[in-house]
Design a protein around this motif. Structure first.
Motif, short mmCIF file in Angstrom:
data_model
loop_
_atom_site.label_atom_id
_atom_site.label_comp_id
_atom_site.label_asym_id
_atom_site.label_seq_id
_atom_site.Cartn_x
_atom_site.Cartn_y
_atom_site.Cartn_z
N GLU A 200 0.47 -0.95 -0.15
CA GLU A 200 -0.31 0.15 0.14
C GLU A 200 0.91 1.06 -0.19
O GLU A 200 0.54 2.34 -0.58
N ALA A 201 2.09 1.62 0.48
CA ALA A 201 2.71 2.17 0.35
C ALA A 201 3.96 2.78 0.29
O ALA A 201 4.19 3.92 -0.33
N ALA A 202 3.85 2.36 -1.28
CA ALA A 202 4.27 1.68 -2.11
C ALA A 202 4.29 3.24 -3.39
O ALA A 202 2.74 3.80 -3.53
N LYS A 203 5.63 3.68 -3.71
CA LYS A 203 5.05 4.55 -4.78
C LYS A 203 5.79 4.94 -6.08
O LYS A 203 7.04 4.26 -6.01
N TYR A 204 4.58 5.06 -7.00
CA TYR A 204 5.59 4.83 -8.76
C TYR A 204 5.19 6.42 -9.02
O TYR A 204 4.42 7.18 -8.58
N ARG A 205 5.88 6.51 -10.01
CA ARG A 205 5.81 7.72 -11.29
C ARG A 205 4.64 7.37 -12.04
O ARG A 205 4.20 6.71 -12.66
N TYR A 206 3.43 8.20 -12.00
CA TYR A 206 2.12 8.62 -13.22
C TYR A 206 2.87 9.71 -13.97
O TYR A 206 3.31 10.99 -13.30
N LYS A 207 2.12 9.63 -15.13
CA LYS A 207 1.70 11.42 -15.49
C LYS A 207 0.09 11.10 -15.98
O LYS A 207 -0.31 10.13 -16.42
#
Length: 395
Positions: A200-207
């Motif tokens: 749940e805490a994982a962060k990704y890059r979005y556009k």
């Protein structure tokens, strides 16, 4: 006639009950014995002090001996029970932030015995001042030994460990695969044994494309997301940002944006990975599947397996593996299989786009693991004390 205090009997009774409960809870006889030995040493010190008649000598010795006992207790707890570390980078955001001071539970997986004098608090001071000893600072002087722990290492645990490239450089990552698991990363999603491994805490890059910039800015402010850094991709109406799952849920359905999607890492031939396999254009968001080495696991030695595991085998298995003219050699002998001697783990930062982890430097041997992160003692993120993170437990 000497009277016996009921309160003393009662206190001793509770102390015995505490020790019995502790051993039942942890199931660790070695730690119970360790506590008993500490108490016995303290008892002997006090017994010895009562035999001294000179009051000045008694006071001086009392101070010295109790100081030494205190140092022994601190030293023992530092080696066997808990450790305190400082988070150096943003690779674990939003689970852990830079400058967080964390408490590490060494009992969880079992504490390691020191592998050099530099690992022992107070004693290491003398060795730092010895020129010949300093030359061996990066070496392990003694073989790896670990006491049994309360639990085993599990997927999802946030773990503190010695890095593979420098033993005194400490890292904190999340375990996404344990020994024997089959791991694959596909379009940024982690699959463990063919099942999605969600953090749940994982962060990704979005556009995404912004249709109405002013409306978008007002929406971000109203959602209290002003801390997020949005970067312009092109033409001032395409933005990108590193977001947590909670932030994604708040942003992706805003009326002021469209084409919201994850931004995948492109293939870069010169980028360093745990292995470079022929015809496998691996990226940080696409790699595998492959098996995490496990003690007793036998693999067939083909060229792909050789490239995948060669660094791990040569560095941590204490054997020499080579490939020459289509044949594989282990310690100079031709062989077609290899059986691993140790357990390994695959570690990743929760901030997936800002983490140098197992995707780069490879499989983590069990001997490098220090312990599990228990809680954040306190946080001074962005030079401001974070009261909401005081003694915050970490899952």
């Amino acid at each position: 006639m000497k009277t016996i205090s009921f309160s003393n009997i009662k206190n001793k009774h509770y102390l015995i009950l505490f020790f019995l409960r502790f051993i039942l809870i942890t199931g660790k006889l070695w730690f119970f014995i360790f506590l008993v030995v500490l108490c016995f040493v303290y008892f002997l010190i006090n017994k010895f002090l009562t035999l001294i008649k000179n009051s000045y000598c008694k006071k001086a010795l009392k101070f010295i001996l109790r100081l030494l006992f205190l140092i022994l207790v601190i030293l023992s707890f530092k080696i066997f029970v808990f450790g305190v570390f400082r988070i150096p980078s943003s690779s674990m955001e939003n689970t852990l932030f830079p400058k967080d001071i964390i408490l590490v539970n060494k009992l969880k997986y079992g504490p390691r015995l020191p592998r050099s004098p530099f690992d022992i608090l107070f004693i290491n001071i003398a060795y730092y001042y010895n020129e010949n000893a300093r030359k061996r600072f990066k070496e392990y002087w003694w073989p790896y030994k670990r006491f049994s722990g309360i639990d085993t290492i599990k997927k999802g645990d946030v773990i503190v460990f010695n890095s593979l490239f420098r033993k005194d450089f400490i890292l904190v990552k999340r375990c996404v695969a344990v020994a024997g698991d089959t791991l694959q990363i596909k379009n940024g999603i982690v699959y463990n044994n063919s099942k999605v491994f969600k953090v749940e805490a994982a962060k990704y890059r979005y556009k995404f494309k912004v249709k109405h910039k002013t409306v978008f800015d007002n929406a971000i402010d109203s959602l209290n997301l002003g801390h997020i850094k949005f970067s312009v991709i092109r033409h001032n109406n395409y933005l990108k940002a590193i977001l947590s799952q909670d932030e994604v849920e708040k942003i992706k359905n805003l009326e002021s944006i469209e084409n919201f999607q994850i931004s995948l890492d492109p293939y870069r031939p010169k980028r360093k990975f745990l292995a470079k396999l022929p015809n496998k254009n691996w990226t940080f968001d696409t790699m595998g599947p492959f098996v995490i080495p496990k003690k007793g696991l036998q693999i067939n030695l083909n060229y792909e397996n050789y490239l995948l595991y060669e660094k791990t085998i040569n560095k941590f298995e204490k054997v020499n593996i080579k490939h020459d003219e289509g044949k594989f050699y282990v310690n100079g002998e031709i062989t077609t299989t290899y059986t691993f001697k140790k357990n390994y783990y695959f570690m990743m930062g929760d901030n997936r786009k800002a983490s140098s982890d197992s995707r780069v430097w490879g499989f983590l041997p069990e001997e490098n693991i220090i312990g599990k992160v228990q809680c954040v003692l306190f946080s001074n993120y962005k030079n401001k004390f974070q009261w909401n993170r005081l003694l915050k437990s970490i899952d």
